[in-house]
Write an enzyme that holds these catalytic residues in place. Sequence first.
Site, PDB file in Angstrom:
ATOM      1  N   ARG A  98       0.812  -1.200  -0.041  1.00 51.47           N
ATOM      2  CA  ARG A  98      -0.076   0.073  -0.154  1.00 51.47           C
ATOM      3  C   ARG A  98       0.789   1.241   0.096  1.00 51.47           C
ATOM      4  NH1 ARG A  98      -5.327   1.342   3.452  1.00 51.47           N
ATOM      5  NH2 ARG A  98      -6.074  -0.241   2.200  1.00 51.47           N
ATOM      6  N   HIS A 125      -7.460   0.428  -6.531  1.00 55.01           N
ATOM      7  CA  HIS A 125      -7.719  -0.245  -5.412  1.00 55.01           C
ATOM      8  C   HIS A 125      -8.114  -1.587  -5.821  1.00 55.01           C
ATOM      9  CE1 HIS A 125      -7.860  -1.234  -1.236  1.00 55.01           C
ATOM     10  NE2 HIS A 125      -8.785  -0.362  -0.862  1.00 55.01           N
ATOM     11  N   GLN A 128      -9.929  -4.110  -3.375  1.00 60.29           N
ATOM     12  CA  GLN A 128     -11.434  -3.794  -2.842  1.00 60.29           C
ATOM     13  C   GLN A 128     -12.307  -4.110  -3.957  1.00 60.29           C
ATOM     14  OE1 GLN A 128     -12.354  -1.997  -0.085  1.00 60.29           O
ATOM     15  NE2 GLN A 128     -14.286  -2.526  -0.627  1.00 60.29           N
ATOM     16  N   ASP A 218     -17.970   6.592  -1.362  1.00 56.34           N
ATOM     17  CA  ASP A 218     -16.457   6.438  -0.603  1.00 56.34           C
ATOM     18  C   ASP A 218     -16.157   7.779  -0.229  1.00 56.34           C
ATOM     19  OD1 ASP A 218     -13.889   5.498   0.112  1.00 56.34           O
ATOM     20  OD2 ASP A 218     -13.133   5.868  -1.782  1.00 56.34           O
ATOM     21  N   CYS A 258     -16.677   1.436   0.732  1.00 53.95           N
ATOM     22  CA  CYS A 258     -15.393   0.431   1.089  1.00 53.95           C
ATOM     23  C   CYS A 258     -15.189   0.567   2.496  1.00 53.95           C
ATOM     24  CB  CYS A 258     -14.515   0.720  -0.084  1.00 53.95           C
ATOM     25  SG  CYS A 258     -13.948   2.440   0.070  1.00 53.95           S
ATOM     26  N   ARG A 286     -13.761  -8.896   1.716  1.00 54.08           N
ATOM     27  CA  ARG A 286     -12.210  -8.627   1.358  1.00 54.08           C
ATOM     28  C   ARG A 286     -11.313  -9.791   1.756  1.00 54.08           C
ATOM     29  NH1 ARG A 286     -10.241  -3.358   1.531  1.00 54.08           N
ATOM     30  NH2 ARG A 286      -8.545  -4.529   0.625  1.00 54.08           N
TER      31      ARG A 286
HETATM   32  N1   CP Z   1     -11.432  -0.204   2.581  1.00 49.44           N
HETATM   33  C1   CP Z   1     -10.232  -0.458   2.713  1.00 49.44           C
HETATM   34  O1   CP Z   1      -9.028  -0.458   2.139  1.00 49.44           O
HETATM   35  O2   CP Z   1      -9.840   0.113   4.041  1.00 49.44           O
HETATM   36  P1   CP Z   1      -8.530   0.105   5.014  1.00 49.44           P
HETATM   37  O3   CP Z   1      -7.899   1.502   4.488  1.00 49.44           O
HETATM   38  O4   CP Z   1      -8.845  -0.143   6.293  1.00 49.44           O
HETATM   39  O5   CP Z   1      -7.654  -1.302   4.449  1.00 49.44           O
END
Ligand code: CP
Length: 302
Positions: A98, A125, A128, A218, A258, A286
């Site tokens: 990430r 992403h 997701q 989001d 999300c 997820r």
């Molecule tokens: N939706 C999502 O990616 O959540 P986090 O940032 O908690 O991983």
Amino acid sequence: GGDLLSLADLNADELHDLLTLAAKLKYGDLRPRCDGKVLGLLFYKASTRTRVSFSVAMCQLGGQVIDLNPSTTQVGRGEPISDTARVLERYLDILAIRTFAQQDIATFADYADIPIINALTDVYHPCQILADLLTVRECFGKLNGLTLTFLGDGNNVAHSLLLGCALTGVNIRVATPPEFKPDDAIVARARQLATDSTIAIVDDAKAAVEGAHVLYTDVWASMGQEDSAVDRLPVFQPYQLNSGLVQLAAPEAIVLHCLPAHREEEITTEVIEGKQSRVWDQAENRMHAQKALIASLLGLVV
Ligand code: CP
């Protein structure tokens, strides 16, 4: 093995097969194992869902997880990605990252000969959206021919939804303020990939939700944009997912987010806690979707 830097790394059949595998892992008897394999998590940004769901998925597959905190490794002190990648590939079997720049993940993939997974960048992403599509398919028993409306910021989630919907035959409408549209090149890529569905990038939230089967929103100010959040609120207000908009959608419509959610900003408490909300199933998925992804990239299933 392959990488998942963007959903465009998959073709329609591969994405379909991954979702089917995820459903089998969730409900079926399939129990692939990867004893002794190690997943690295290199996260430059905070995460609850992605970090924990990847960790639990790997544990349930019988593997191990190593947390690579940038602030306690040399990556945070400027060691080149090209060097880090060539070292980590000697230790790890698979690596989820990430970070901010999509190019950094691409560089990891260029230099490391192990599967690299995009666990969120400023551009995409993909993990997701695997869970989102799994959730929609569970609710409707299909994807092809449904209509999904994304409301708010044309961000990384919107970009991956565009690609994911294009590959699965879901019609997608993205409604954003004019200055927060999704990236033109990514919209064009989604249009190339779409064989069986429509893509609409629009301003009008009400028209965009009319008759839709899935309403998705989001956060309006992503990580790193918090300083401008107050300025952004009035611009985004017409795109708030509230009961007025939900009533314009199909009666059987579901609501996705999300998470993390900002109640009374991009979504009202009434809607996220309401009977059409599927956000907790979505978050659970997820784990199932990423377990399928790990199993697939490590070649545990054929
Ligand atoms: N939706 C999502 O990616 O959540 P986090 O940032 O908690 O991983």
